[in-house]
Design an enzyme around this catalytic site. Structure first.
Site, PDB file in Angstrom:
ATOM      1  N   ASP A  67       0.898  -1.181   0.224  1.00 43.05           N
ATOM      2  CA  ASP A  67       0.152  -0.052  -0.056  1.00 43.05           C
ATOM      3  C   ASP A  67       1.024   1.311  -0.117  1.00 43.05           C
ATOM      4  O   ASP A  67       0.393   2.473   0.389  1.00 43.05           O
ATOM      5  CB  ASP A  67      -0.950   0.051   0.916  1.00 43.05           C
ATOM      6  CG  ASP A  67      -0.948   0.112   2.311  1.00 43.05           C
ATOM      7  OD1 ASP A  67       1.111   0.024   2.979  1.00 43.05           O
ATOM      8  OD2 ASP A  67      -0.839   0.149   3.535  1.00 43.05           O
ATOM      9  N   HIS A  99      25.193   5.434 -16.949  1.00 43.66           N
ATOM     10  CA  HIS A  99      24.488   5.901 -16.512  1.00 43.66           C
ATOM     11  C   HIS A  99      24.319   4.927 -15.114  1.00 43.66           C
ATOM     12  O   HIS A  99      23.537   4.584 -14.513  1.00 43.66           O
ATOM     13  CB  HIS A  99      22.727   5.121 -17.066  1.00 43.66           C
ATOM     14  CG  HIS A  99      22.354   6.054 -18.789  1.00 43.66           C
ATOM     15  ND1 HIS A  99      21.783   5.269 -18.551  1.00 43.66           N
ATOM     16  CD2 HIS A  99      23.074   7.307 -18.574  1.00 43.66           C
ATOM     17  CE1 HIS A  99      21.604   6.513 -19.680  1.00 43.66           C
ATOM     18  NE2 HIS A  99      22.309   7.374 -19.863  1.00 43.66           N
ATOM     19  N   ASP A 104      26.598  13.537 -11.876  1.00 44.27           N
ATOM     20  CA  ASP A 104      25.692  14.398 -13.048  1.00 44.27           C
ATOM     21  C   ASP A 104      24.341  14.203 -12.007  1.00 44.27           C
ATOM     22  O   ASP A 104      23.059  13.224 -11.491  1.00 44.27           O
ATOM     23  CB  ASP A 104      25.981  12.941 -14.157  1.00 44.27           C
ATOM     24  CG  ASP A 104      24.655  13.488 -15.145  1.00 44.27           C
ATOM     25  OD1 ASP A 104      23.458  14.932 -15.384  1.00 44.27           O
ATOM     26  OD2 ASP A 104      24.553  12.973 -16.488  1.00 44.27           O
ATOM     27  N   ASP A 115      20.061  20.337 -14.396  1.00 44.18           N
ATOM     28  CA  ASP A 115      21.288  18.414 -15.852  1.00 44.18           C
ATOM     29  C   ASP A 115      22.265  19.280 -15.302  1.00 44.18           C
ATOM     30  O   ASP A 115      23.101  19.716 -16.257  1.00 44.18           O
ATOM     31  CB  ASP A 115      20.170  18.230 -16.645  1.00 44.18           C
ATOM     32  CG  ASP A 115      20.983  16.661 -17.160  1.00 44.18           C
ATOM     33  OD1 ASP A 115      21.983  16.440 -16.568  1.00 44.18           O
ATOM     34  OD2 ASP A 115      20.895  15.945 -18.243  1.00 44.18           O
ATOM     35  N   HIS A 165      28.542   9.009 -27.028  1.00 45.49           N
ATOM     36  CA  HIS A 165      26.723  10.205 -26.910  1.00 45.49           C
ATOM     37  C   HIS A 165      27.001  11.663 -27.769  1.00 45.49           C
ATOM     38  O   HIS A 165      28.116  12.014 -27.601  1.00 45.49           O
ATOM     39  CB  HIS A 165      26.441  10.463 -25.517  1.00 45.49           C
ATOM     40  CG  HIS A 165      27.558  10.513 -24.048  1.00 45.49           C
ATOM     41  ND1 HIS A 165      27.649  12.254 -24.996  1.00 45.49           N
ATOM     42  CD2 HIS A 165      28.147  10.393 -23.368  1.00 45.49           C
ATOM     43  CE1 HIS A 165      28.108  12.533 -23.600  1.00 45.49           C
ATOM     44  NE2 HIS A 165      28.883  11.873 -22.828  1.00 45.49           N
ATOM     45  N   HIS A 205      20.517  17.951 -25.557  1.00 44.71           N
ATOM     46  CA  HIS A 205      19.760  17.572 -25.473  1.00 44.71           C
ATOM     47  C   HIS A 205      18.829  19.193 -25.428  1.00 44.71           C
ATOM     48  O   HIS A 205      19.691  19.462 -24.491  1.00 44.71           O
ATOM     49  CB  HIS A 205      18.525  15.865 -25.086  1.00 44.71           C
ATOM     50  CG  HIS A 205      19.789  16.641 -23.308  1.00 44.71           C
ATOM     51  ND1 HIS A 205      18.941  16.721 -22.202  1.00 44.71           N
ATOM     52  CD2 HIS A 205      20.758  15.679 -22.848  1.00 44.71           C
ATOM     53  CE1 HIS A 205      19.300  16.810 -20.768  1.00 44.71           C
ATOM     54  NE2 HIS A 205      20.437  16.081 -21.137  1.00 44.71           N
ATOM     55  N   HIS A 256      15.293  14.621 -20.696  1.00 46.67           N
ATOM     56  CA  HIS A 256      14.964  14.970 -21.844  1.00 46.67           C
ATOM     57  C   HIS A 256      14.267  15.722 -22.567  1.00 46.67           C
ATOM     58  O   HIS A 256      13.371  14.704 -22.295  1.00 46.67           O
ATOM     59  CB  HIS A 256      15.757  13.695 -22.353  1.00 46.67           C
ATOM     60  CG  HIS A 256      16.959  13.099 -21.789  1.00 46.67           C
ATOM     61  ND1 HIS A 256      17.028  11.539 -21.733  1.00 46.67           N
ATOM     62  CD2 HIS A 256      17.498  13.677 -21.206  1.00 46.67           C
ATOM     63  CE1 HIS A 256      18.311  11.605 -21.024  1.00 46.67           C
ATOM     64  NE2 HIS A 256      19.096  12.534 -21.161  1.00 46.67           N
ATOM     65  N   GLU A 311      27.394  18.861 -22.873  1.00 44.20           N
ATOM     66  CA  GLU A 311      27.693  17.858 -21.892  1.00 44.20           C
ATOM     67  C   GLU A 311      28.516  17.157 -22.190  1.00 44.20           C
ATOM     68  O   GLU A 311      28.604  15.972 -22.708  1.00 44.20           O
ATOM     69  CB  GLU A 311      26.712  16.906 -21.478  1.00 44.20           C
ATOM     70  CG  GLU A 311      25.463  16.444 -22.369  1.00 44.20           C
ATOM     71  CD  GLU A 311      24.116  15.880 -21.548  1.00 44.20           C
ATOM     72  OE1 GLU A 311      25.060  14.700 -21.077  1.00 44.20           O
ATOM     73  OE2 GLU A 311      23.816  15.909 -21.575  1.00 44.20           O
ATOM     74  N   TYR A 334      35.725   9.205 -21.910  1.00 41.72           N
ATOM     75  CA  TYR A 334      35.426   8.222 -20.885  1.00 41.72           C
ATOM     76  C   TYR A 334      36.776   6.968 -21.211  1.00 41.72           C
ATOM     77  O   TYR A 334      36.339   6.254 -22.481  1.00 41.72           O
ATOM     78  CB  TYR A 334      34.813   7.611 -20.874  1.00 41.72           C
ATOM     79  CG  TYR A 334      33.697   8.449 -20.552  1.00 41.72           C
ATOM     80  CD1 TYR A 334      33.003   9.101 -19.600  1.00 41.72           C
ATOM     81  CD2 TYR A 334      32.465   9.179 -21.756  1.00 41.72           C
ATOM     82  CE1 TYR A 334      31.721   9.912 -19.906  1.00 41.72           C
ATOM     83  CE2 TYR A 334      31.615  10.297 -21.775  1.00 41.72           C
ATOM     84  CZ  TYR A 334      31.137  10.360 -20.676  1.00 41.72           C
ATOM     85  OH  TYR A 334      30.893  11.925 -20.319  1.00 41.72           O
ATOM     86  N   ARG A 360      32.936  14.774 -17.896  1.00 41.32           N
ATOM     87  CA  ARG A 360      31.663  14.889 -18.642  1.00 41.32           C
ATOM     88  C   ARG A 360      31.850  16.471 -17.470  1.00 41.32           C
ATOM     89  O   ARG A 360      31.970  16.356 -16.637  1.00 41.32           O
ATOM     90  CB  ARG A 360      30.811  14.482 -18.435  1.00 41.32           C
ATOM     91  CG  ARG A 360      29.397  15.439 -19.395  1.00 41.32           C
ATOM     92  CD  ARG A 360      28.577  13.824 -19.368  1.00 41.32           C
ATOM     93  NE  ARG A 360      27.491  13.683 -18.047  1.00 41.32           N
ATOM     94  CZ  ARG A 360      27.820  12.003 -18.131  1.00 41.32           C
ATOM     95  NH1 ARG A 360      29.039  11.259 -18.631  1.00 41.32           N
ATOM     96  NH2 ARG A 360      27.218  11.931 -17.117  1.00 41.32           N
ATOM     97  N   GLU A 419      29.173  19.952 -17.688  1.00 37.80           N
ATOM     98  CA  GLU A 419      27.752  19.904 -17.649  1.00 37.80           C
ATOM     99  C   GLU A 419      27.292  20.833 -17.680  1.00 37.80           C
ATOM    100  O   GLU A 419      27.067  21.208 -16.383  1.00 37.80           O
ATOM    101  CB  GLU A 419      26.788  18.256 -17.947  1.00 37.80           C
ATOM    102  CG  GLU A 419      25.221  18.798 -18.742  1.00 37.80           C
ATOM    103  CD  GLU A 419      24.424  17.600 -18.212  1.00 37.80           C
ATOM    104  OE1 GLU A 419      24.971  16.758 -16.549  1.00 37.80           O
ATOM    105  OE2 GLU A 419      23.165  17.575 -19.032  1.00 37.80           O
TER     106      GLU A 419
END
Ligand code: GLY
Ligand code: MN
Ligand code: MN
Length: 439
Positions: free
Chosen positions: A40, A244, A261, A272, A351, A355, A362, A385, A389, A407, A409
């Site tokens: 619940d 991710h 990130d 972001d 990548h 975006h 996104h 961004e 890597y 990275r 961003e």
């Protein structure tokens, strides 16, 4: 109720959408549903972004109906009725009367009456706009309403003949941010920048990745931003190479970089931000060399965000700097033209450079119009961004590079003569980061 977006702006959005709809049409848009987490216990409720955009109404079990030209009101909301006993347990409900008074809808009814009322509203309209194919249950519900009308054709009922995805028109509106939307996004950016600063300042204590996640959450919550725009990524060492990564469970190691990130939401608008910094507060020579390449790529990409440039320009600008940097540092061989042509950079940069950003991290909006990249216009918001890597098992490169994931961003909005960075409250040069962490 929203603070950044006034109720008249929601009405204006509905009006603009209705202007784009065919005459004799109707649009039907359901709110998000509550989802069970376990038994619940429910997941925290997040309104559907399209529904939020058109209403600012934050409850589940609601349906917005837009009926251009309807005499008794064009914007109609079906929502839960007020119920003192239920409200004692679960909190305040707006109710249909409140929807009209406080949310500026033209007309409102209890959601429990929708099956009786809505078919009569659809009847006689030739085209139905709705989020076609997004949710099977809602698809079936729309068809049930239509079947009811079809069953009465011999009594003269006129069922609709066309069903059109609502998103095409709606998402194009959402792509252009108003001054108020930019204020909400700037606030999300400001809070998120503060959260990143706090994480940087506390990283030298060591601990685990989740300790830094806790610092982010602390700052978000402390400013009343109770939802993250997406699960926070805190990746120490080679975990920074997992795009991710959300486990956030590994110990932070002296001598490693950590990639964060993370961003919060303000009135459902996302921030972001990514920053990468040394756990011990000081970049090594190799870390710094690779970091400077990513930073130069990000600066070049931000510089390419201006009206008249197209969507892919920032990506192209970043890619050139990244590839030249990989060649200069000896991670790739060949000329710049060869590396770009053969996509030899792909193992290090897989990548895109950004975006759209808005109610969704996104965000919606087409990146191409026909075959051509979309031209940037004032009010469009996007991330910039780039990253590099180096997989820990990449034996093609010297061992000193392996396991570095970097990275950087930021969130930007296109202005009349360039762009505005919404997330510059957190440092990104080597000197600024080291100074903040030393403080
Ligand atoms: N945080 C998701 C992204 O950067 O796209
Ligand atoms: Mn992003
Ligand atoms: Mn991100």
């Amino acid at each position: 109720m929203t603070v950044y977006i006034p109720m008249k702006e929601f009405a204006e959005r509905r009006r603009k959408l209705m202007e784009r709809m065919a005459p004799d049409s109707i649009a039907i848009l359901p709110a998000a549903s509550e989802r069970v987490r376990n038994r619940d216990v429910l997941h925290p409720f997040r309104q559907d972004s399209d529904f939020q955009y058109l209403t600012g109404f934050g409850e589940p079990d609601a349906v917005l109906v837009l009926i251009p030209g309807r005499d008794h009101g064009e914007s109609v909301l079906f929502c839960k009725e007020r119920n003192p006993e239920k409200e004692l347990w679960d909190g305040f409900l707006v109710g249909p009367e409140g929807a009209i008074e406080r949310f500026g809808l033209d007309d409102a009814f209890p959601i429990s009456d929708i099956d009786d009322i809505l078919p009569g509203m659809i009847e006689g309209r030739s085209r139905v706009y709705y989020p076609l194919g997004k949710d099977h249950t809602f698809d079936a519900q729309v068809m049930d309403w239509v079947k009811l009308i079809r069953s009465k054709v011999r009594s003269g009922a006129q069922p609709p003949g066309e069903f059109v995805a609502l998103e095409h028109q709606l998402h194009d509106l959402r792509l252009y941010k108003s001054a108020n939307e930019i204020k909400a996004m700037a606030r999300a950016g400001e809070i998120s920048a503060e959260a990143h600063r706090r994480a940087m300042q506390r990283a030298r204590r060591g601990g685990s990745e989740y300790n830094l996640e806790a610092e982010l959450v602390h700052t978000f919550m402390d400013h009343g931003a109770r939802a993250t725009a997406y699960p926070s990524i805190v990746g120490g060492g080679a975990n920074g190479c997992i795009l991710h990564y959300i486990d956030n469970s590994a110990p932070l190691k002296d001598g490693d970089l950590v990639l964060i990130d993370a961003g919060c939401e303000v009135e459902c608008y996302a921030a972001d931000i990514t920053r990468t910094f040394p756990v011990n507060g000081k970049f090594s020579e190799d870390q710094k060399a690779l970091y400077e390449v990513v930073l130069a790529a990000q600066v070049a990409a931000i510089d390419a965000v201006r009206p008249g440039n197209h969507w892919n320009h920032p990506h192209e600008a970043a890619l050139e700097v990244l590839c030249q940097g990989l060649i200069d540092l000896g991670l790739l061989r060949g000329t710049l033209a060869q590396v770009l042509d053969t996509e030899a950079y792909k193992p290090f940069y897989m990548h895109r450079t950004g975006h759209w950003l808005g109610l969704d991290v996104h965000d919606v909006g087409d990146y191409k119009v026909g075959d051509a990249w979309r031209v940037l216009e004032p009010g469009m918001a996007l991330t910039v961004e780039p990253g590099l890597y180096v997989a820990p098992d990449n034996t093609e490169v010297e061992p000193r590079w392996r396991g570095l994931g970097i990275r950087i961003e930021d969130d930007v909005v296109v202005t009349r003569d360039g762009c505005r960075v919404l997330t510059d409250g957190v440092p990104k040069t080597v000197a600024e980061i080291e100074a903040l962490m030393a403080g």
